[in-house]
Design an enzyme around this catalytic site. Structure first.
Site, PDB file in Angstrom:
ATOM      1  N   ASP A 286       0.847  -1.195   0.000  1.00  0.00           N
ATOM      2  CA  ASP A 286       0.000   0.000   0.000  1.00  0.00           C
ATOM      3  C   ASP A 286       0.884   1.248   0.000  1.00  0.00           C
ATOM      4  O   ASP A 286       1.803   1.369   0.832  1.00  0.00           O
ATOM      5  CB  ASP A 286      -0.888  -0.022   1.254  1.00  0.00           C
ATOM      6  CG  ASP A 286      -1.921   1.084   1.265  1.00  0.00           C
ATOM      7  OD1 ASP A 286      -3.098   0.808   0.954  1.00  0.00           O
ATOM      8  OD2 ASP A 286      -1.553   2.237   1.591  1.00  0.00           O
ATOM      9  N   ILE A 287       0.621   2.164  -0.940  1.00  0.00           N
ATOM     10  CA  ILE A 287       1.428   3.390  -1.020  1.00  0.00           C
ATOM     11  C   ILE A 287       1.096   4.267   0.204  1.00  0.00           C
ATOM     12  O   ILE A 287      -0.074   4.471   0.543  1.00  0.00           O
ATOM     13  CB  ILE A 287       1.140   4.168  -2.313  1.00  0.00           C
ATOM     14  CG1 ILE A 287       1.260   3.249  -3.538  1.00  0.00           C
ATOM     15  CG2 ILE A 287       2.091   5.364  -2.439  1.00  0.00           C
ATOM     16  CD1 ILE A 287       0.840   3.898  -4.866  1.00  0.00           C
TER      17      ILE A 287
ATOM     18  N   GLU B  52      -4.813   2.356  -4.341  1.00  0.00           N
ATOM     19  CA  GLU B  52      -3.349   2.475  -4.328  1.00  0.00           C
ATOM     20  C   GLU B  52      -2.742   1.269  -3.623  1.00  0.00           C
ATOM     21  O   GLU B  52      -1.752   1.376  -2.925  1.00  0.00           O
ATOM     22  CB  GLU B  52      -2.884   3.797  -3.682  1.00  0.00           C
ATOM     23  CG  GLU B  52      -3.849   4.463  -2.759  1.00  0.00           C
ATOM     24  CD  GLU B  52      -4.127   3.673  -1.470  1.00  0.00           C
ATOM     25  OE1 GLU B  52      -5.096   2.887  -1.492  1.00  0.00           O
ATOM     26  OE2 GLU B  52      -3.392   3.864  -0.497  1.00  0.00           O
TER      27      GLU B  52
HETATM   28  N1  GTP Z   1      -4.975   9.222  -8.493  1.00  0.00           N
HETATM   29  C1  GTP Z   1      -5.596   8.150  -7.976  1.00  0.00           C
HETATM   30  N2  GTP Z   1      -5.886   8.135  -6.659  1.00  0.00           N
HETATM   31  C2  GTP Z   1      -6.482   7.037  -6.147  1.00  0.00           C
HETATM   32  C3  GTP Z   1      -6.813   5.919  -6.938  1.00  0.00           C
HETATM   33  N3  GTP Z   1      -7.383   4.972  -6.124  1.00  0.00           N
HETATM   34  C4  GTP Z   1      -7.407   5.490  -4.880  1.00  0.00           C
HETATM   35  N4  GTP Z   1      -6.853   6.739  -4.868  1.00  0.00           N
HETATM   36  C5  GTP Z   1      -6.682   7.647  -3.740  1.00  0.00           C
HETATM   37  O1  GTP Z   1      -5.811   7.073  -2.786  1.00  0.00           O
HETATM   38  C6  GTP Z   1      -6.010   7.738  -1.548  1.00  0.00           C
HETATM   39  C7  GTP Z   1      -5.900   6.740  -0.417  1.00  0.00           C
HETATM   40  O2  GTP Z   1      -5.974   7.463   0.745  1.00  0.00           O
HETATM   41  P1  GTP Z   1      -6.099   6.811   2.176  1.00  0.00           P
HETATM   42  O3  GTP Z   1      -6.761   5.453   2.092  1.00  0.00           O
HETATM   43  O4  GTP Z   1      -6.729   7.833   3.066  1.00  0.00           O
HETATM   44  O5  GTP Z   1      -4.680   6.501   2.638  1.00  0.00           O
HETATM   45  P2  GTP Z   1      -3.303   7.227   2.423  1.00  0.00           P
HETATM   46  O6  GTP Z   1      -3.418   8.705   2.236  1.00  0.00           O
HETATM   47  O7  GTP Z   1      -2.588   6.489   1.342  1.00  0.00           O
HETATM   48  O8  GTP Z   1      -2.594   6.999   3.823  1.00  0.00           O
HETATM   49  P3  GTP Z   1      -2.081   5.651   4.507  1.00  0.00           P
HETATM   50  O9  GTP Z   1      -2.573   4.473   3.693  1.00  0.00           O
HETATM   51  O10 GTP Z   1      -2.681   5.676   5.876  1.00  0.00           O
HETATM   52  O11 GTP Z   1      -0.592   5.747   4.536  1.00  0.00           O
HETATM   53  C8  GTP Z   1      -7.384   8.422  -1.615  1.00  0.00           C
HETATM   54  O12 GTP Z   1      -7.175   9.816  -1.669  1.00  0.00           O
HETATM   55  C9  GTP Z   1      -7.955   7.916  -2.951  1.00  0.00           C
HETATM   56  O13 GTP Z   1      -8.730   8.897  -3.592  1.00  0.00           O
HETATM   57  C10 GTP Z   1      -6.512   5.964  -8.331  1.00  0.00           C
HETATM   58  O14 GTP Z   1      -6.753   5.022  -9.116  1.00  0.00           O
HETATM   59  N5  GTP Z   1      -5.903   7.104  -8.787  1.00  0.00           N
END
Ligand code: GTP
Length: 160
Positions: free
Chosen positions: A30-31, A73
């Site tokens: 997970d990013i 992500e």
């Molecule tokens: N650009 C883009 N963003 C995405 C995609 N899928 C998910 N996201 C974004 O990924 C983000 C995930 O955020 P969170 O689940 O809050 O977690 P995080 O900010 O990565 O923080 P941690 O996982 O706690 O380190 C959200 O803002 C989603 O909108 C995609 O296909 N493209």
């Protein structure tokens, strides 16, 4: 590969693992803080960042590994016929590569990190339980400060 294919592949892999008593590891990647990448650079650059991570995963795995996007992500890697030490080593390499290789665009250098949860299919009763174990380990990696690989153990608490 879409997530339904991942589930099918996992079910097949799990049967094979149990049949031959071979080792097989599953990892969820997970990013970290990806929301801030979107918020800072915009959704299109966020999409490029996800592709950039996917490419690093492809380059650092071999043909027997199954690499899939698990949604958003998050990615999943199934590593058949590898013991947990080999899998940990590979995932640590992947983690370091991602940390060292920023996404370079005309305007930005975007450095990212990932958290990784690892579980053994042999220790689980089903592939879905193995996924849950990997997810619990991922949560442990986030809780411990991110940018690390955590292997599942039964002392880890699952997110409610
Ligand atoms: N650009 C883009 N963003 C995405 C995609 N899928 C998910 N996201 C974004 O990924 C983000 C995930 O955020 P969170 O689940 O809050 O977690 P995080 O900010 O990565 O923080 P941690 O996982 O706690 O380190 C959200 O803002 C989603 O909108 C995609 O296909 N493209």
């Amino acid at each position: 590969m879409c997530s339904i294919d991942v589930v099918k592949a996992l079910e097949k892999e799990h049967s094979t693992v149990k049949l031959f008593k071979g080792e097989c590891a599953i990892a969820i990647i997970d990013i970290d803080r990806f929301k801030s990448v979107n918020d800072t650079y915009g959704h299109d650059i966020g999409d490029r960042a996800i592709k950039h991570i996917a490419e690093i995963l492809q380059v650092n795995t071999n043909s027997t590994d199954i690499v899939a996007r698990a949604g958003g992500e998050e990615f999943c890697i199934v590593m058949p016929q590898q013991d947990m030490q080999q899998s940990l080593f590979k995932l640590e390499q992947i983690r370091k590569q991602i940390e060292l290789k920023p996404l370079v665009t005309d305007d930005y250098h975007i450095q990212m990190t990932v958290s990784i949860g690892l579980a053994s299919m042999l220790e689980a009763n089903s592939s879905s339980q193995a996924m849950k174990f990997a997810d619990t380990a991922l949560y442990g990696a986030k809780e411990a400060g991110r940018n690390r690989v955590v292997q599942y153990n039964n002392r880890l608490k699952r997110k409610s």
